[in-house]
Scaffold this active site. Structure first.
Site, short mmCIF file in Angstrom:
data_model
loop_
_atom_site.label_atom_id
_atom_site.label_comp_id
_atom_site.label_asym_id
_atom_site.label_seq_id
_atom_site.Cartn_x
_atom_site.Cartn_y
_atom_site.Cartn_z
N THR A 1 -11.54 7.17 -0.20
CA THR A 1 -11.54 8.33 -1.09
C THR A 1 -12.94 8.75 -1.52
O THR A 1 -13.08 9.65 -2.35
CB THR A 1 -10.70 7.99 -2.34
OG1 THR A 1 -11.03 6.65 -2.76
CG2 THR A 1 -9.22 8.08 -2.08
N TYR B 1 -15.13 6.33 -13.85
CA TYR B 1 -14.91 5.23 -12.89
C TYR B 1 -15.27 3.88 -13.52
O TYR B 1 -14.48 2.94 -13.50
CB TYR B 1 -15.73 5.45 -11.61
CG TYR B 1 -15.54 4.35 -10.58
CD1 TYR B 1 -14.36 4.25 -9.85
CD2 TYR B 1 -16.54 3.40 -10.34
CE1 TYR B 1 -14.17 3.24 -8.91
CE2 TYR B 1 -16.37 2.40 -9.41
CZ TYR B 1 -15.18 2.31 -8.69
OH TYR B 1 -15.01 1.31 -7.76
N LYS C 1 -12.96 0.50 -14.44
CA LYS C 1 -13.26 -0.87 -13.99
C LYS C 1 -13.57 -1.78 -15.18
O LYS C 1 -13.32 -2.99 -15.12
CB LYS C 1 -14.41 -0.84 -12.98
CG LYS C 1 -14.03 -0.17 -11.66
CD LYS C 1 -12.86 -0.88 -10.99
CE LYS C 1 -12.57 -0.40 -9.59
NZ LYS C 1 -11.43 -1.09 -8.98
N ASP D 1 3.46 1.96 -4.63
CA ASP D 1 2.52 2.82 -5.35
C ASP D 1 2.18 2.11 -6.65
O ASP D 1 3.02 2.00 -7.55
CB ASP D 1 3.17 4.19 -5.63
CG ASP D 1 2.24 5.10 -6.44
OD1 ASP D 1 1.18 4.63 -6.92
OD2 ASP D 1 2.58 6.28 -6.61
N VAL D 2 0.95 1.63 -6.75
CA VAL D 2 0.58 0.77 -7.87
C VAL D 2 0.57 1.46 -9.22
O VAL D 2 0.49 0.80 -10.26
CB VAL D 2 -0.81 0.09 -7.63
CG1 VAL D 2 -0.74 -0.91 -6.51
CG2 VAL D 2 -1.90 1.14 -7.39
N ASP E 1 0.86 -1.19 0.00
CA ASP E 1 0.00 0.00 0.00
C ASP E 1 0.89 1.23 0.00
O ASP E 1 2.12 1.13 0.13
CB ASP E 1 -0.91 -0.01 1.26
CG ASP E 1 -2.25 0.70 1.05
OD1 ASP E 1 -2.25 1.94 0.85
OD2 ASP E 1 -3.30 0.04 1.08
#
Ligand SMILES: NC(=O)c1ccc[n+]([C@@H]2O[C@H](COP(=O)([O-])OP(=O)(O)OC[C@H]3O[C@@H](n4cnc5c(N)ncnc54)[C@H](O)[C@@H]3O)[C@@H](O)[C@H]2O)c1
Length: 251
Positions: A193, A155, A159, A62-63, A36
């Site tokens: 978030t 969003y 996805k 950090d992805v 994470d």
């Protein structure tokens, strides 16, 4: 134990679904790498797992950053010798306070929710090939398939990209013994978030009313499905998306 001695890397594991998945995997015998950017809560997650008698290690990842992925995978291989399971869970909410058509937020959604999964599949699969195969589980959302009010229009696109990379990744890596599946939750407790309309209790209540089961899902109910897909019990399952939404998607 359903994940005995498997090495599992879970992104976004400091909180929410990732944290519940990390605890569940540890209970099932996995060595869990909690990854994470939230280092403080990540350390808590690891501490909680250790207190329960499980094995866990924290890694700052950090992805969105490819160099960060390279370092993380190298660290997993040098510490634990293999990678069996990768859960691409880290993400940010579509419910922002920057406006539902902010271009900056569109770019952020694509980076944190979609680019991250691409990088995870790319670097995770390379490590898994050395381990003789593995299982990748991506966190999608029902927003990939249906339109929702109060959510940034990018969003669902981020996805849907996850859903698409799941099916394509499954085809690419099947010959390497690597399965790639997705879990698509409906409404869960708000993400860290979550801002704007979707954080309004009145708005949330109207959404819950539209869910046939008339309740929000629990993170553990998602973790249970991720566990099945991570384990050898799902050995002939790849390229799927399991919806965990109390029937919302079916209305
Ligand atoms: N909560 C919901 O209602 C819901 C619904 C559908 C899908 N999802 C998906 O489930 C997944 C988990 O969501 P959650 O509810 O546990 O959210 P959460 O906000 O509780 O946890 C997300 C975690 O990701 C981490 N993260 C954010 N950006 C990161 C980055 N750049 N690098 C590494 N880690 C980062 C955060 O620090 C946090 O620990 C997400 O992919 C989310 O899109 C959630």
């Amino acid at each position: 134990m359903r994940l005995r001695d498997k090495v599992a890397l879970i992104t976004g594991a400091s909180n929410g679904v990732g944290r519940a998945t990390a605890a569940t995997f540890a209970c099932e015998g996995a060595m869990v790498v909690v990854a994470d950017i939230d280092d403080v809560t990540g350390a808590d997650t690891v501490e909680e797992i250790h207190s329960a008698g499980g094995r866990a290690h924290y890694l700052h990842l950090d992805v969105t950053d490819e160099a960060s992925w390279r370092t993380a995978i190298e660290e997993v291989l040098s510490h634990f010798g293999r990678l069996d399971v990768l859960v691409n869970n880290a993400g940010i909410s579509g419910s922002c306070d920057t406006g539902l058509t902010s271009t900056d937020y569109f770019d952020r959604l694509m980076s944190v929710n979609a680019r991250s999964v691409f990088l995870g599949i790319k670097h995770g699969s390379a490590a898994m090939r050395h381990s003789g195969g593995g299982s990748i589980v991506n966190l999608s959302s029902i927003s990939a398939s249906i339109g929702l009010r109060g959510v940034h229009i990018g969003y669902g696109a981020s996805k849907a990209a996850v859903k698409s990379m799941t099916t394509t990744g499954a085809v690419h890596y099947a010959a390497d013994g690597i399965r790639v599946n997705a879990v698509a939750p409906g409404m869960l407790p708000p993400m860290r978030t979550t801002r704007g309309t979707s954080s309004d209790p009145v708005f949330r209540a109207t959404q819950v009313d539209a869910i046939p089961m008339k309740r929000v899902g629990e993170v553990q109910e998602v973790a249970n499905v991720v566990l099945f897909l991570a384990s050898d019990e799902s050995s002939y399952v790849t390229g799927t998306e399991t919806v965990v939404d109390g029937g919302w998607n079916s209305v």
